[in-house]
Write a protein that holds these residues in place. Sequence first.
Motif, mmCIF file in Angstrom:
data_model
loop_
_atom_site.group_PDB
_atom_site.id
_atom_site.type_symbol
_atom_site.label_atom_id
_atom_site.label_comp_id
_atom_site.label_asym_id
_atom_site.label_seq_id
_atom_site.Cartn_x
_atom_site.Cartn_y
_atom_site.Cartn_z
ATOM 1 N N GLN A 67 -0.526 3.668 -3.604
ATOM 2 C CA GLN A 67 0.142 4.129 -2.378
ATOM 3 C C GLN A 67 -0.708 5.159 -1.643
ATOM 4 O OE1 GLN A 67 4.063 5.628 -3.065
ATOM 5 N NE2 GLN A 67 4.400 6.221 -0.939
ATOM 6 N N HIS B 131 2.832 -3.457 0.664
ATOM 7 C CA HIS B 131 2.166 -2.650 1.696
ATOM 8 C C HIS B 131 1.488 -3.502 2.761
ATOM 9 C CE1 HIS B 131 2.835 0.984 -0.642
ATOM 10 N NE2 HIS B 131 2.321 0.385 -1.724
ATOM 11 N N SER C 112 1.274 2.904 -9.150
ATOM 12 C CA SER C 112 1.958 2.781 -7.849
ATOM 13 C C SER C 112 1.638 3.971 -6.960
ATOM 14 C CB SER C 112 3.475 2.669 -8.066
ATOM 15 O OG SER C 112 3.795 1.500 -8.775
#
Length: 460
Positions: A363, A331, A359
Amino acid sequence: MKKLAYKERIAGRLTLVTSLIILVVFGIIYLVANYTVISNIDRELGLETDKHKGQIFLINGEIRFLHKDEWQEMEHSQIQLNPIFIEIVDLEGKSMDRSPNLRENHLSFSPEKSAKKEAWTLRIGASEVRQMQIPLFNGGKLEGYLLLAKSFEDSRELLNNLRNVLLILYPIILLSLFLTMRYLAGKSIEPIRQIIRKTNQITQSNLNERVPEAEPNDEIGQLTRSINELLERLEASLNREKQFTSDASHELRTPLSVLRGTLEVLIRKPRTSDEYVEKIKTSLATIDRMSATIDQLLALAREEKGKNLVKEELELITFLEEIVDEAAVEHNRKIIFQSQSGVPIYVKANEKSLQMILSNLIQNAVKYSPQDSEIVVKTGITHALPFIEICDRGAGILGEHLDKIFDPFFREKSVVDQLIPGTGLGLAIVKKLAQESGIKISVSSEKGVGSTFRLDLPIS
């Protein structure tokens, strides 16, 4: 073959057990009565043998009586009132004398039973008697035997009557027991019949109805509560399915409408190359959005099946360091890992499931927090349980929405207005995976300050 009704099976089993108990009791009653009658007769025979032993002697093969006249007189009276059969035999068992009431019959000769003073039952002609035999000594020398018997007819009649009464009573008692048990069993399962009638009335159209509880503390009450809890789960599952179907159709209908509109615009008239490229890019973006939504729906559907996850021992600190490093690179954000434990932390978890949970949470933290803000992943142990926290400094969540963020397709209006991409399925998948893994998930958030998602894991 038609099965018996449940109440009849209960009555049959209870009657069978009770019949065995009654049979044992009746058998004991008969044996006790038989033993008591025989013991009384044997005791009387013993008294008679002791009495006659001192009145009869054998001297050189001849019978001698002590006070013969008195003995005959006394014996005659006793025979009239309480028949006693007497016979005197020599060492070979040959009869030397016998009482007149024996007539042409003889008592049984059994020298081996003399020493034990043991009584036995036999038949003399048409009569049944109880006999005892004792030796007759003269100067320490065995001269013969005294055989005494007492009629067993009255006692046998008493025992036979008792046996017949018990045999007649036994089937009557069993039939009465079965009918009584059947009636009581029917009354006992009446609440179950009411539950059956009520549950048969509940269908998909009135799934909100519940079975009334009669006695909440007994087994019927527990059954009622279990059925009601099952109905609640079914109702909640059906409502979630309806909402899920509605939301899914809405989420897919919108991009399809955009894609259809874009294509219709393209075919109305010739376009320039730039316009075609722009519309195609718009269509591809719409297709990507639908693909992401479908992928998330499939992932959520797989978790809805409740498959069993294989759990293995996992060292949490090393695992989280790898996850954080990969997420920071993916990211291009500053993600900090903090461990509050100075020793390794071992947990029982499914590695792929826990990785997917983290995750999705990382995110979301990246998506809803400013580019220059830090995201912190913490781990440690509190109250003997390992935990993981994902903290961001994003927009935060309104308090009234905290209970809804794990529902499929739920997104706050402010997020939708800001055109932040997403399907609203990420946290729903996180919740399902956490439930399957035995992980407790909680969230705390303040609008404009940030959010913290916490995972409490089972210890290894």
